[in-house]
Design a protein around this motif. Structure first.
Motif, short mmCIF file in Angstrom:
data_model
loop_
_atom_site.label_atom_id
_atom_site.label_comp_id
_atom_site.label_asym_id
_atom_site.label_seq_id
_atom_site.Cartn_x
_atom_site.Cartn_y
_atom_site.Cartn_z
N LEU A 148 0.81 -1.22 0.00
CA LEU A 148 0.00 0.00 0.00
C LEU A 148 0.84 1.27 0.00
O LEU A 148 0.40 2.30 -0.53
N LEU A 149 2.03 1.23 0.59
CA LEU A 149 2.75 2.46 0.89
C LEU A 149 4.04 2.67 0.10
O LEU A 149 4.63 3.74 0.19
N THR A 150 4.51 1.67 -0.63
CA THR A 150 5.82 1.82 -1.26
C THR A 150 5.73 1.92 -2.78
O THR A 150 4.72 1.56 -3.39
N ASP A 151 6.81 2.39 -3.37
CA ASP A 151 6.90 2.56 -4.82
C ASP A 151 7.14 1.21 -5.48
O ASP A 151 8.09 0.50 -5.12
N PRO A 152 6.30 0.83 -6.45
CA PRO A 152 6.51 -0.45 -7.13
C PRO A 152 7.91 -0.61 -7.73
O PRO A 152 8.42 -1.72 -7.83
N LYS A 153 8.54 0.49 -8.12
CA LYS A 153 9.89 0.41 -8.70
C LYS A 153 10.90 -0.13 -7.70
O LYS A 153 11.89 -0.75 -8.09
N GLU A 154 10.66 0.11 -6.41
CA GLU A 154 11.58 -0.38 -5.37
C GLU A 154 11.38 -1.88 -5.13
O GLU A 154 12.29 -2.56 -4.67
N ASN A 155 10.17 -2.36 -5.40
CA ASN A 155 9.84 -3.78 -5.23
C ASN A 155 10.28 -4.33 -3.86
O ASN A 155 10.86 -5.41 -3.75
N ILE A 156 10.00 -3.56 -2.82
CA ILE A 156 10.36 -3.97 -1.47
C ILE A 156 9.61 -5.24 -1.11
O ILE A 156 8.41 -5.37 -1.35
N PRO A 162 5.10 -8.99 -10.39
CA PRO A 162 4.45 -8.97 -11.71
C PRO A 162 4.73 -7.68 -12.48
O PRO A 162 4.93 -7.71 -13.70
N GLN A 163 4.73 -6.55 -11.77
CA GLN A 163 4.97 -5.27 -12.44
C GLN A 163 6.42 -5.11 -12.86
O GLN A 163 6.71 -4.70 -13.98
N THR A 164 7.36 -5.45 -11.96
CA THR A 164 8.77 -5.21 -12.26
C THR A 164 9.35 -6.25 -13.23
O THR A 164 10.30 -5.96 -13.96
N GLN A 165 8.76 -7.44 -13.25
CA GLN A 165 9.26 -8.51 -14.13
C GLN A 165 8.46 -8.65 -15.41
O GLN A 165 8.78 -9.49 -16.25
N GLY A 166 7.39 -7.86 -15.54
CA GLY A 166 6.58 -7.92 -16.75
C GLY A 166 5.72 -9.17 -16.85
O GLY A 166 5.46 -9.66 -17.95
N LEU A 170 -0.01 -12.61 -14.72
CA LEU A 170 -0.30 -12.78 -13.29
C LEU A 170 -0.78 -11.47 -12.69
O LEU A 170 -0.08 -10.46 -12.72
N LEU A 171 -2.01 -11.48 -12.16
CA LEU A 171 -2.55 -10.29 -11.53
C LEU A 171 -1.74 -9.93 -10.30
O LEU A 171 -1.38 -10.81 -9.51
N PRO A 172 -1.43 -8.62 -10.09
CA PRO A 172 -0.66 -8.21 -8.91
C PRO A 172 -1.30 -8.65 -7.60
O PRO A 172 -0.61 -9.05 -6.66
N GLN A 173 -2.64 -8.60 -7.54
CA GLN A 173 -3.33 -9.00 -6.32
C GLN A 173 -3.20 -10.51 -6.05
O GLN A 173 -3.14 -10.95 -4.90
#
Length: 199
Positions: A148-156, A162-166, A170-173
């Protein structure tokens, strides 16, 4: 070994870890931002500091079953890159990035030290069987806050794979649900079962 030796070792370790945390927190806050403290490794460091002060088998046990597997992956990845000069998992890539100062990268060597402290504490204090339930609850809170609180680019904590690896298939949820359910079932529970019977 006399009784005073473990007590003295505990006191020394407690002070050293506390001083280390006192240095790390403002440095990480400045360079990485407060969201960085949601990394499970940082949570493990804080659990360690509290465990040493309160001599808590529960907090150490939580760190071992919930964070040790990830620390082991980090250490293996770091050693592989250090010895082979090539990537493996990539979780320790920043340790070889000259854009970060040697001091800043050196602080991350706590990934290697913390598991040693956990194992020593486990030997002395034993395993608290409540750890699985407390660590699962803590893990769920941390993962949801990370999402909820972090930047997807950081992928903490790898919550945005799913977003960072393309991974468009696969749905992010759904990936989030895999993390929330799969980690306790396939990482925490086997370690919990092993330690419960061994300690």
């Amino acid at each position: 070994m006399t009784l005073m030796e473990p007590i003295s070792l505990l006191f020394t370790t407690k002070i050293l870890v506390t001083l280390f945390v006192a240095v790390l927190v403002p440095v990480y806050w400045k360079h990485y931002g407060p969201q960085n403290f949601l990394w499970l490794s940082d949570i493990g460091l804080f659990l360690t500091c509290l465990a040493l002060w309160f001599q808590s088998p529960l907090l150490v046990s939580m760190a071992i079953i919930g964070i040790l597997p990830f620390e082991v992956m980090w250490v293996i990845d770091f050693c592989y890159q250090l010895l082979r000069g090539s990537k493996w998992l990539g979780v320790s890539d920043y340790m070889f990035d000259s854009h970060y100062s040697a001091f800043l990268r050196g602080l991350s060597l706590f990934h290697i030290v913390m598991p040693v402290i956990w194992i020593v504490c486990l030997i002395y204090w034993g395993y608290d069987v409540r750890a699985f339930y407390y660590q699962t609850a803590l893990f769920w809170v941390v993962i949801i806050l990370t999402y909820l609180l972090t930047d997807p680019k950081e992928n903490i904590n790898w919550v945005f794979m799913p977003q960072t690896q393309g991974w468009r298939w696969l749905l992010p949820q759904f990936w989030l649900a895999i993390l929330l359910i799969g980690s306790p079932l396939f990482l925490f529970w086997p370690l919990h079962s092993l330690l419960k019977t061994s300690f």
